[in-house]
Design a protein around this motif. Structure first.
Motif, short mmCIF file in Angstrom:
data_model
loop_
_atom_site.label_atom_id
_atom_site.label_comp_id
_atom_site.label_asym_id
_atom_site.label_seq_id
_atom_site.Cartn_x
_atom_site.Cartn_y
_atom_site.Cartn_z
N GLY A 60 37.92 41.36 51.14
CA GLY A 60 37.70 42.74 50.86
C GLY A 60 38.03 43.06 49.41
N VAL A 61 37.81 44.31 49.08
CA VAL A 61 38.06 44.79 47.73
C VAL A 61 38.94 46.03 47.79
N ILE A 62 39.97 46.05 47.00
CA ILE A 62 40.73 47.28 46.78
C ILE A 62 39.89 48.06 45.78
N HIS A 63 39.08 48.96 46.31
CA HIS A 63 38.04 49.66 45.54
C HIS A 63 38.65 50.63 44.53
N CYS A 64 38.10 50.59 43.33
CA CYS A 64 38.43 51.57 42.29
C CYS A 64 39.94 51.65 42.07
N LEU A 85 47.30 41.70 46.66
CA LEU A 85 46.78 40.34 46.62
C LEU A 85 47.47 39.45 47.65
N GLY A 86 48.66 39.84 48.06
CA GLY A 86 49.38 39.09 49.08
C GLY A 86 48.82 39.27 50.48
N ILE A 87 47.95 40.24 50.67
CA ILE A 87 47.35 40.46 51.99
C ILE A 87 46.61 39.21 52.44
N SER A 88 45.85 38.64 51.51
CA SER A 88 45.04 37.46 51.82
C SER A 88 44.44 36.94 50.53
N ASP A 89 44.07 35.67 50.52
CA ASP A 89 43.37 35.10 49.37
C ASP A 89 41.95 35.64 49.25
N ASN A 90 41.52 36.39 50.25
CA ASN A 90 40.16 36.91 50.27
C ASN A 90 40.06 38.36 49.83
N TRP A 91 41.13 38.89 49.22
CA TRP A 91 41.11 40.27 48.73
C TRP A 91 41.07 40.26 47.21
N TYR A 92 40.29 41.20 46.67
CA TYR A 92 40.09 41.32 45.24
C TYR A 92 40.42 42.74 44.79
N ILE A 93 40.69 42.88 43.51
CA ILE A 93 40.96 44.19 42.92
C ILE A 93 39.70 44.63 42.18
N PRO A 120 45.19 38.39 38.42
CA PRO A 120 44.70 37.03 38.17
C PRO A 120 43.19 37.05 37.94
N LYS A 121 42.73 36.27 37.01
CA LYS A 121 41.31 36.27 36.66
C LYS A 121 40.41 35.97 37.85
N ASP A 122 40.89 35.17 38.78
CA ASP A 122 40.06 34.81 39.92
C ASP A 122 40.11 35.83 41.05
N ARG A 123 40.70 37.01 40.80
CA ARG A 123 40.79 38.04 41.84
C ARG A 123 40.30 39.40 41.36
N LEU A 124 39.58 39.42 40.25
CA LEU A 124 39.07 40.66 39.68
C LEU A 124 37.58 40.81 39.98
N ILE A 125 37.21 42.01 40.40
CA ILE A 125 35.82 42.39 40.63
C ILE A 125 35.58 43.65 39.80
N LEU A 126 34.39 43.76 39.23
CA LEU A 126 34.04 44.97 38.50
C LEU A 126 33.04 45.78 39.31
N GLU A 127 33.20 47.10 39.24
CA GLU A 127 32.37 48.01 40.03
C GLU A 127 31.80 49.09 39.12
N ASN A 181 33.64 35.32 41.11
CA ASN A 181 34.50 36.04 42.06
C ASN A 181 33.65 36.82 43.07
N ALA A 182 32.62 37.50 42.57
CA ALA A 182 31.75 38.27 43.46
C ALA A 182 31.00 37.36 44.42
N LYS A 183 30.52 36.24 43.92
CA LYS A 183 29.81 35.29 44.79
C LYS A 183 30.73 34.76 45.89
N LYS A 184 31.96 34.47 45.53
CA LYS A 184 32.91 33.99 46.53
C LYS A 184 33.23 35.08 47.55
#
Length: 105
Positions: A1-5, A17-25, A45-52, A98-101
């Motif tokens: 998931g994504v912590i949106h905005c 980020l501690g919720i799961s390795d599958n969550w992004y900011i 962390p660079k591997d957990r950032l998504i841009l919206e 990150n988005a692809k993953k």
């Protein structure tokens, strides 16, 4: 998931980020004009950032005050590349991966 905005502080990043390795900011266009978000981006962390784009709101500079559109995401990428002190292309590659993953594409 994504912590949106995400607009919270640095302290909450680890908690989310501690919720799961599958969550992004997710960070939006307000990064280009809210100086405090620069410090937040540096703590993600660079591997957990998504841009919206968060269209039609949170339009990045230089279009702030106008209706937002997806093509303006390049300004957010550029801001992140400035913060990370990396080339636009390197930044784009990391965030796109990150988005692809996240979306399994």
């Amino acid at each position: 998931g994504v912590i949106h905005c995400y607009t919270g502080g640095k302290k909450r990043i680890d908690k989310y980020l501690g919720i799961s390795d599958n969550w992004y900011i997710g960070i939006d266009g307000n990064l280009t004009y809210e100086v405090g978000l620069e410090q937040v981006v540096m703590s993600i962390p660079k591997d957990r950032l998504i841009l919206e784009t968060d269209s039609p709101f949170l339009t990045p500079i230089p279009h702030r005050g106008e209706k937002n559109c997806p093509e303006y995401i390049r300004y957010i990428y550029q801001k992140v590349s400035d913060i990370w002190q990396m080339s636009f292309e390197q930044t784009e590659k990391i965030i796109d991966e990150n988005a692809k993953k996240l979306f399994r594409i």
